[in-house]
Design an enzyme around this catalytic site. Structure first.
Site, short mmCIF file in Angstrom:
data_model
loop_
_atom_site.label_atom_id
_atom_site.label_comp_id
_atom_site.label_asym_id
_atom_site.label_seq_id
_atom_site.Cartn_x
_atom_site.Cartn_y
_atom_site.Cartn_z
N ARG A 73 0.85 -1.20 0.00
CA ARG A 73 0.00 0.00 0.00
C ARG A 73 0.88 1.24 0.00
O ARG A 73 1.83 1.34 0.78
CB ARG A 73 -0.91 0.00 1.23
CG ARG A 73 -1.89 1.16 1.30
CD ARG A 73 -2.72 1.08 2.57
NE ARG A 73 -3.52 -0.14 2.61
CZ ARG A 73 -3.85 -0.78 3.72
NH1 ARG A 73 -3.43 -0.34 4.90
NH2 ARG A 73 -4.59 -1.87 3.66
N ARG A 142 -1.41 6.62 9.75
CA ARG A 142 -1.42 6.07 8.39
C ARG A 142 -1.69 7.16 7.35
O ARG A 142 -1.68 8.34 7.66
CB ARG A 142 -2.45 4.94 8.31
CG ARG A 142 -2.09 3.76 9.23
CD ARG A 142 -2.90 2.54 8.90
NE ARG A 142 -2.52 1.39 9.72
CZ ARG A 142 -3.07 0.19 9.59
NH1 ARG A 142 -4.02 -0.01 8.69
NH2 ARG A 142 -2.69 -0.81 10.35
N LYS A 210 -3.40 1.34 15.03
CA LYS A 210 -3.36 2.28 13.92
C LYS A 210 -4.08 3.58 14.27
O LYS A 210 -4.94 3.63 15.15
CB LYS A 210 -3.99 1.65 12.69
CG LYS A 210 -5.44 1.19 12.89
CD LYS A 210 -5.88 0.37 11.70
CE LYS A 210 -7.28 -0.24 11.94
NZ LYS A 210 -7.70 -1.12 10.84
N LYS A 212 -5.75 7.12 12.23
CA LYS A 212 -6.13 7.62 10.91
C LYS A 212 -6.66 9.05 11.00
O LYS A 212 -7.46 9.36 11.88
CB LYS A 212 -7.20 6.71 10.30
CG LYS A 212 -6.72 5.27 10.08
CD LYS A 212 -7.82 4.40 9.51
CE LYS A 212 -7.33 2.98 9.25
NZ LYS A 212 -8.40 2.12 8.70
N CYS A 431 -14.56 -3.69 0.28
CA CYS A 431 -13.18 -4.09 0.54
C CYS A 431 -12.81 -5.23 -0.41
O CYS A 431 -13.64 -5.76 -1.13
CB CYS A 431 -13.00 -4.53 1.99
SG CYS A 431 -13.77 -6.11 2.39
N CYS A 437 -7.45 -11.51 1.34
CA CYS A 437 -7.43 -11.05 2.72
C CYS A 437 -7.58 -12.22 3.68
O CYS A 437 -8.55 -12.99 3.59
CB CYS A 437 -8.53 -10.04 2.98
SG CYS A 437 -8.54 -9.43 4.68
N CYS A 476 -15.54 -8.94 6.40
CA CYS A 476 -15.39 -9.23 7.84
C CYS A 476 -15.78 -7.99 8.61
O CYS A 476 -16.01 -6.92 8.02
CB CYS A 476 -13.94 -9.66 8.15
SG CYS A 476 -12.80 -8.28 8.40
N CYS A 480 -13.03 -2.17 6.91
CA CYS A 480 -12.17 -1.42 5.99
C CYS A 480 -12.97 -0.62 4.97
O CYS A 480 -12.53 0.44 4.53
CB CYS A 480 -11.21 -2.36 5.28
SG CYS A 480 -10.00 -3.13 6.37
#
Length: 571
Positions: A73, A142, A210, A212, A431, A437, A476, A480
């Site tokens: 990414r 991120r 993380k 954001k 996603c 994944c 899931c 995302c």
């Protein structure tokens, strides 16, 4: 006394500033994988190890290891790339990846299918485009998202400039990235040289999870500002100039099925700061999370849980204590939408901009639609800028009238239609999910387009084909694709089965609510078609679908993340 910290905390501490044994692992040609510890550390470098789950069973029967590969990414604060950069990134997709570019919900690019032997070559090729992947993943700040089109006004331009500044300021300072991937060389634009190993902001433990950041310019909430840890919302003065930013904290999407102490959450606006204060405010909000976040239980380590635990007022007070000044009172603003404008439109300077819908963010060539080739031809012609949006689309910016005609001709010649088949498709996000994944429980990218086609028949019955309704799907519950902010959200539970959520606000200010559990395609249509028909007949003037399902009692409103699992009556 027993140290109760999560395993990852020890891993970061002992990693020698994110080196681990990654470099050594790359040299082992007998396997396509790297060690378990290094799979965690490599995330900080912008990569995830994955495998092709479609062939797991077949390979297991043949006693072969999994078909390992890596997702990479890019860090792309503000989402902009030049035509020259686009061509280089497109070349990388063919040379080292699976022949596609994927636009993510973090307003950047992902490559899939990069084998271990090509990891270093791919990173160096990305560096050759004057781009990098540092901190695109991992327990750090991120990729910083901002408005889809920074050329639309001076305020939009200021948002993009702020995105780049705050991204650079919060970047990890370890030289491990350059050492492992670039043989110690400096990045080519010289703005981020290799430095001595110290982490003045992060320390050896980095963040608990993380982090954001999103920057928005009302009335468009195209980055889902309240779905993220930290948000900045542009406030303009009477002359339309940037006065400063409202600051929101504590948003986040991930949860775990069956664990009620995990939930998505919308951010809280805690005050106002001037443009000159904004980077400092971002730093201090992040540092409080560094020090206060849960390092024992990773599932509750995000900022949203820290804010829930301490309270908004106490968190704001600590931020202000570290700043040495108080935030101003939050100022009025209003959002009206959270999608991207699709099609051609002009900015105040009369330049043309094309919002190009990219279904599921996947840029590739199909037999009847050579999308990747078309965009490559547009890049070859030059003279424009490409902007990647948080809705997995691209905006081709700053075209002249002559360029506009040429772009239209290129798209038509390659079978690319600008118009979308419905408002539902136009407002869709998904996603990747299967097959790459590791966390996916169900399909997403490979299923949602097909489901939308079926639902378009239901929309036709209701006369709603072009109605803008936000629909999102993830394989899931980690969120995302930000499904909990969708008017219609699907979250994978098992192969072919999804939880259906309804009732989020069209402007991105309210979460949705669970409506049905463990349902497949036929049941999805069976449940949604009557709601579409009722919406067409009973809606009030200007009423959005997410508001309508709440008004008729289909679901209760979710007024806060900690009530996400409350007031649920399943159909």
């Amino acid at each position: 006394m027993t140290d109760k910290r999560a395993k990852n905390e020890f891993l970061k501490e002992e990693s020698h500033f994110l080196r681990g044994t990654i470099a050594d692992g790359l040299s082992h040609v007998e396997t396509g994988a790297i060690s378990e510890d290094d799979t965690q550390l490599i995330k900080f470098h912008g990569s995830y190890m994955q495998d092709d789950r479609d062939v797991r069973g077949e390979r297991a029967k043949k006693k072969l290891e999994k078909a390992f590969s890596f997702m990479i990414r890019l860090r792309l604060p503000g989402g902009l790339v030049t035509p020259e950069q686009w061509l280089k990134l497109d070349d990388i997709a063919s040379t080292y990846a699976n022949g596609t570019l994927r636009l993510t919900t973090r307003a950047t690019f992902q490559y899939h299918g990069v084998i271990k032997a090509n990891l270093r070559r791919t990173m160096q090729a990305i560096n050759g485009a004057c781009l990098d992947t540092i901190a695109a993943c991992g327990d750090v700040n991120r990729n910083v998202m901002c408005v889809g089109n920074p050329f639309f006004s001076p305020v939009h331009a200021a948002a993009a400039d702020f995105a780049r500044k705050v991204s650079d300021h919060l970047l990890p300072k370890t030289s491990a990235y350059h050492e492992i991937w670039l043989d110690g060389d400096k990045v080519e634009d010289l703005s981020r040289p290799a430095v001595v190993d110290t982490e003045p902001l992060y320390g050896v433990h980095y963040l608990p999870r993380k982090f954001k950041i999103v920057i928005a310019v009302p009335p468009h909430n195209d980055g889902d500002v309240f779905a993220h840890d930290l948000g900045f919302i542009a406030i303009t003065d009477a002359k339309g100039q940037l006065a400063g930013w409202n600051v929101s904290i504590g948003g986040g999407m991930g949860m775990t099925h069956g664990e009620l102490d995990t939930f998505p959450r919308t951010g809280d606006v805690i005050g106002f700061c001037t443009p000159e204060q904004a980077v400092d405010v971002a730093e201090k909000v992040m540092l409080v999370q560094r020090d206060w976040g849960n390092r024992e239980l990773r599932k509750n380590a995000r900022l949203k849980y820290t804010v829930e635990r301490f309270g908004v007022d106490k968190y704001r007070a600590e931020v202000e204590s570290r700043l040495g000044y108080k935030l101003g009172e939050a100022r009025p603003f209003k959002f009206t939408s959270m999608g991207d404008p699709i099609g051609w439109y002009q900015g105040p300077d009369k330049k043309w901009h094309l919002g190009l819908f990219i279904e599921a963010g996947r840029i590739k060539d199909w037999p009847d639609k050579r999308l990747r080739t078309a965009i490559r031809e547009i890049a070859k012609a030059g003279g424009v800028t490409f902007s990647v949006t948080g809705n997995q689309n691209i905006i081709i910016c700053n075209a002249s009238a002559k360029q506009k005609s040429k772009i239209d001709a290129i798209l038509k010649a390659h079978g690319v239609v600008i118009e979308t088949s419905s408002g539902l498709r136009r407002n869709s996000i998904t996603c990747v999910a299967l097959p790459t994944c590791a966390l996916a429980l169900a399909e997403a990218e490979r299923f949602l387009p097909e489901l939308i086609t079926t639902l378009e028949d239901s929309l036709d019955k209701a006369g709603l084909r072009q109605e803008d309704i936000v629909i999102r799907m993830t394989g899931c519950p980690n969120g995302c694709g930000r499904p909990y902010m969708a008017e219609i959200g699907f979250v994978g539970r098992a192969p072919g089965l999804y939880n259906l959520y309804l009732g989020a606000a069209h402007d991105g200010t309210r979460l949705n609510k669970l409506y049905a559990q463990d349902i497949g395609k036929a049941r999805i249509v069976e449940l949604l078609e009557p709601l579409f028909l009722r919406f067409a007949k009973e809606r009030e003037e200007g009423e959005r679908f997410g508001d309508f399902v709440i008004r008729i009692g289909a679901v209760k409103p979710t007024l806060g993340g900690n009530t996400f699992h409350s007031d649920i009556t399943l159909v």
